[in-house]
Write a protein that holds these residues in place. Structure first.
Motif, PDB file in Angstrom:
ATOM      1  N   THR A 126       0.835  -1.207   0.000  1.00 30.69           N
ATOM      2  CA  THR A 126       0.000   0.000   0.000  1.00 30.69           C
ATOM      3  C   THR A 126       0.865   1.251   0.000  1.00 30.69           C
ATOM      4  OG1 THR A 126      -1.760  -1.144   1.220  1.00 30.69           O
ATOM      5  CG2 THR A 126      -1.771   1.250   1.284  1.00 30.69           C
ATOM      6  N   ASN A 127       1.942   1.244   0.765  1.00 30.80           N
ATOM      7  CA  ASN A 127       2.858   2.391   0.795  1.00 30.80           C
ATOM      8  C   ASN A 127       3.464   2.654  -0.573  1.00 30.80           C
ATOM      9  OD1 ASN A 127       2.390   2.659   3.529  1.00 30.80           O
ATOM     10  ND2 ASN A 127       4.295   1.666   4.155  1.00 30.80           N
ATOM     11  N   ASP A 128       3.826   1.581  -1.286  1.00 32.91           N
ATOM     12  CA  ASP A 128       4.378   1.738  -2.635  1.00 32.91           C
ATOM     13  C   ASP A 128       3.354   2.392  -3.564  1.00 32.91           C
ATOM     14  OD1 ASP A 128       6.733   0.566  -1.836  1.00 32.91           O
ATOM     15  OD2 ASP A 128       6.236  -1.423  -2.617  1.00 32.91           O
ATOM     16  N   GLY A 129       2.100   1.985  -3.435  1.00 31.01           N
ATOM     17  CA  GLY A 129       1.039   2.590  -4.247  1.00 31.01           C
ATOM     18  C   GLY A 129       0.837   4.050  -3.908  1.00 31.01           C
ATOM     19  N   SER A 130       0.959   4.376  -2.623  1.00 31.70           N
ATOM     20  CA  SER A 130       0.793   5.770  -2.192  1.00 31.70           C
ATOM     21  C   SER A 130       1.889   6.660  -2.763  1.00 31.70           C
ATOM     22  CB  SER A 130       0.792   5.849  -0.665  1.00 31.70           C
ATOM     23  OG  SER A 130      -0.307   5.149  -0.127  1.00 31.70           O
ATOM     24  N   LYS A 131       3.103   6.132  -2.840  1.00 33.56           N
ATOM     25  CA  LYS A 131       4.210   6.910  -3.414  1.00 33.56           C
ATOM     26  C   LYS A 131       3.919   7.252  -4.875  1.00 33.56           C
ATOM     27  CE  LYS A 131       7.661   4.775  -0.387  1.00 33.56           C
ATOM     28  NZ  LYS A 131       8.788   3.793  -0.320  1.00 33.56           N
ATOM     29  N   ILE A 132       3.399   6.276  -5.623  1.00 28.87           N
ATOM     30  CA  ILE A 132       3.023   6.518  -7.018  1.00 28.87           C
ATOM     31  C   ILE A 132       1.933   7.581  -7.086  1.00 28.87           C
ATOM     32  CG2 ILE A 132       1.965   5.492  -9.075  1.00 28.87           C
ATOM     33  CD1 ILE A 132       3.266   2.834  -8.248  1.00 28.87           C
TER      34      ILE A 132
END
Length: 255
Positions: A126-132
């Motif tokens: 989820t954190n990786d998606g938030s960065k995008i």
């Protein structure tokens, strides 16, 4: 009645202590920037969040807390209202948490609890998606500023915006596929309840308004009924699934 000698009594008390020792779980760790600060433990109860206790950290940012829950459940550990991690402890586990106090949800790591590690992996994705998402928002804001300043025309803006929307859609689908796979692979775990409600940019990844979502609700329910049939989360979620099924049936009737 035979008298129990002192050594026998001590042995019996020792057995009682050992028996109680494994009924609960311990959560401990050291957080960077957490010296003499406070954490808050909260159960994600079936009816909603329930405050458990505050936990004071020492001068080294270390904390240790033991809790005996009445049933298997999910727990938030907060460093602030919107900055928290989700754990899923089992009896006897010692969960160790590390990370940064001020940015706990983005920096934490957890060991000692297999299902809490599952939730950490879910959060990492989820954190990786938030960065995008943050990158895309910054890009759109930049395009708007350039359009307002006259450094790009409307046609260029539209092309840039379309490209950004395409990346957003791809990121959404990737997050959605991960969450669906997580539910499929971890049936019977309360962690699937967290995955089921995961959003992306405030948009549900498994949308309860979509008729196909009932398949995943059923998947979660069937797994929980098989492994945790008497757990309050399972009983509550069964009611949730039945209400969703009724709502979708009414929706289809009106279409």
């Amino acid at each position: 009645m035979k008298k129990i000698g002192l050594m026998g009594l001590m042995g019996l008390m020792g057995l009682m202590f050992i028996g109680c020792k494994h009924d609960g779980f311990t959560i401990e760790g050291t957080l960077e920037g957490g010296a003499n600060k406070t954490l808050w433990l909260e159960e994600i109860a079936p009816e909603g969040p329930m405050f458990i206790d505050s936990i004071h950290m020492d001068a080294d940012g270390h904390f240790k807390y033991r809790y005996n829950p009445p049933y298997r459940s999910l727990y938030n550990l907060h460093s602030s209202e919107g900055n928290y991690i989700v754990t899923l402890p089992d009896k006897g586990e010692v969960i160790e948490v590390t990370g940064k106090y001020e940015n706990l949800s983005l920096t934490y790591k957890v060991t000692g609890s297999p299902e809490s590690i599952l939730l950490w992996q879910l959060q990492q994705y989820t954190n990786d998606g938030s960065k995008i998402l943050y990158t895309l928002v910054d890009s759109v804001n930049s395009y708007n500023a350039q359009l307002s300043a006259g450094t790009i025309d409307q046609k260029t803006f539209d092309a840039l915006k379309a490209a950004t929307d395409s990346v957003y859609h791809a990121a959404f689908v990737e997050q959605q596929e991960y969450v669906c796979r997580f539910v499929e692979e971890n049936a019977g775990s309360l962690s699937t309840l967290i995955a089921l409600y995961k959003p992306f940019n405030n948009r549900a990844l498994i949308d309860p308004r979509d008729p196909s979502s009932i398949d995943y609700y059923d998947m979660v329910l069937n797994g929980l009924e098989e492994k945790l049939p008497d757990n309050p989360h399972t009983i509550h979620f069964k009611n949730t699934t039945e209400h969703l099924r009724s709502a979708l049936a009414r929706q289809q009737e009106n279409e």
